[in-house]
Scaffold this motif. Sequence first.
Motif, short mmCIF file in Angstrom:
data_model
loop_
_atom_site.label_atom_id
_atom_site.label_comp_id
_atom_site.label_asym_id
_atom_site.label_seq_id
_atom_site.Cartn_x
_atom_site.Cartn_y
_atom_site.Cartn_z
N ASP A 49 79.63 -75.43 -45.86
CA ASP A 49 78.75 -74.53 -45.12
C ASP A 49 77.89 -75.34 -44.14
O ASP A 49 77.71 -74.96 -42.97
N SER A 63 72.63 -70.58 -38.99
CA SER A 63 72.53 -70.48 -37.53
C SER A 63 71.23 -69.79 -37.14
O SER A 63 70.60 -70.15 -36.15
N THR A 112 82.78 -70.99 -38.87
CA THR A 112 82.98 -70.01 -39.93
C THR A 112 84.38 -69.41 -39.85
O THR A 112 85.09 -69.28 -40.85
N GLY A 116 76.94 -67.02 -45.63
CA GLY A 116 77.17 -65.71 -45.01
C GLY A 116 78.62 -65.28 -45.01
O GLY A 116 78.93 -64.09 -45.01
N SER A 117 79.53 -66.26 -45.01
CA SER A 117 80.94 -65.86 -44.89
C SER A 117 81.59 -65.51 -46.22
O SER A 117 82.71 -64.99 -46.24
N ASN A 163 79.11 -73.81 -35.62
CA ASN A 163 78.67 -72.50 -35.13
C ASN A 163 77.63 -72.67 -34.03
O ASN A 163 77.69 -72.04 -32.98
N ARG A 222 80.21 -76.32 -41.26
CA ARG A 222 80.67 -75.26 -40.34
C ARG A 222 79.50 -74.69 -39.55
O ARG A 222 79.68 -74.24 -38.41
N1 ASP Z 1 76.10 -70.53 -42.84
C1 ASP Z 1 76.80 -70.06 -41.69
C2 ASP Z 1 75.84 -69.90 -40.53
O1 ASP Z 1 74.70 -69.62 -40.71
C3 ASP Z 1 77.55 -68.78 -41.95
C4 ASP Z 1 78.67 -69.03 -42.96
O2 ASP Z 1 79.77 -69.43 -42.56
O3 ASP Z 1 78.49 -68.85 -44.16
O4 ASP Z 1 76.22 -70.07 -39.39
#
Ligand code: ASP
Length: 434
Positions: A405, A294, A331, A375-376, A412, A408
């Motif tokens: 990822d 994101s 996420t 990140g999650s 986001n 999602r």
């Molecule tokens: N990769 C996702 C983001 O940057 C975060 C995650 O769910 O790992 O929005």
Amino acid sequence: MRKPLPLHTKIFIGLAVGVMAGLLCNAFFADEPALDWAIKNLISPFGQIFLRLIFMAVLPLIFSALALGVAELGDIRRLGRIGVKTFFYTIIVTSISVLLGITLVNMVRPGVGLSEDDRTALMSTITTRPAQAAVEKAAEAKSIVQTLLDLIPKNPLADAAGAFDETYRGGGILALMFFSLFVGIALALARSERTEVFERWLQGLYDIVMRIIAIAMKLAPYGVAALVFSVTARLGVDVIVLLGKYITVVLIGLALHMFGVYSLILKYVVRVNPLKFFGRIEEVILTAFSTSSSNVTLPTALRVTEEKLGVPRTISNFVLTLGSTANQNGTALYEGVTVLFLAQFFGIDLTITQQATVVLASVLAGIGTAGVPGGSLPVIVLVLVSVGVPGEGIGIILGVDRLLDMCRTVLNVTGDITAAMYVTRSEGQQLKLE
Ligand code: ASP
């Protein structure tokens, strides 16, 4: 010179090697005591090294990410109405996404299907769990009132120490999150030169733990191979089938939220044509999909929302920048589904209170998750362990994480733009999609 392979490709190769070696061993040596010995004493502990390096960074990560996230929200309080609207929008839509995911995973039950024998074999690889009876006792003996009260920590350090202990009877991870939120609120309210030092310190702590996780992730291809090998060598091809079901459930959940929930919000609340909307943000969708981040997508999202959708800069700057870390619907949905899938996989019945913990932690994690690839993952490890599901589970899903990822992250970012559209409309401003 050849370019090194990207990490996610290496992790995928790790998964493939682990699966193939595991299946071969399952086919030829399933009943050999030597295989059992090797899994218990060599391969599984190797996977543990990787997991523990991540565990070690999770608590400071949650604390610094949440406190900083909320302190930023507090700044925005000065923006008044827009801040309040964004806040409520985020909480409501993120909750919808988590509930959608959890309903799906409870209906389809993608993790169910291992035979009793297989499950006993699986559990014997896991050396770190206390007896299930102790876990159940810890979960059972508390009234709803007590559970709610425990969200407010008497002693945050005790809750931090108990966060990874499923027999711990206090608030654990949720109480720690509560404390971090409160530190963030107080930080935003007590602005001074001194608190600014603390905020910079928090930022420093956050940077450090993110680096620790990045270093640990270098071990991921090997860790994943070891963890997946341990499971497939015991269970054979059944695992792959369950993993396929899990991927399908996540993708269906994400698609429903993207094309169902967002379309409804756009059509009935923002009152624009959803199809046109998706067409205009195509460039953002592609950037989010290909970068899985994101944060990296933010500049493109800012440009497109202004140029193609006509959201005023004052609104898009605020909503999208904040949203890139705080409003992560995809996420949150994914975290809920993953934790419940792994609980089903390991045959752990989560009580209603524990499921509620997963929902709440996933919603809050939407605020505390970094907008970077993967990140999650640290948050998932923490939520898993706090409801009594073995952290080893992460090894099973990590190999397929990149694809999920990418998807999602699209949600986001689309969610942030939808939020910006909603705020613009509710402020009575004109949009380009009319
Ligand atoms: N990769 C996702 C983001 O940057 C975060 C995650 O769910 O790992 O929005």
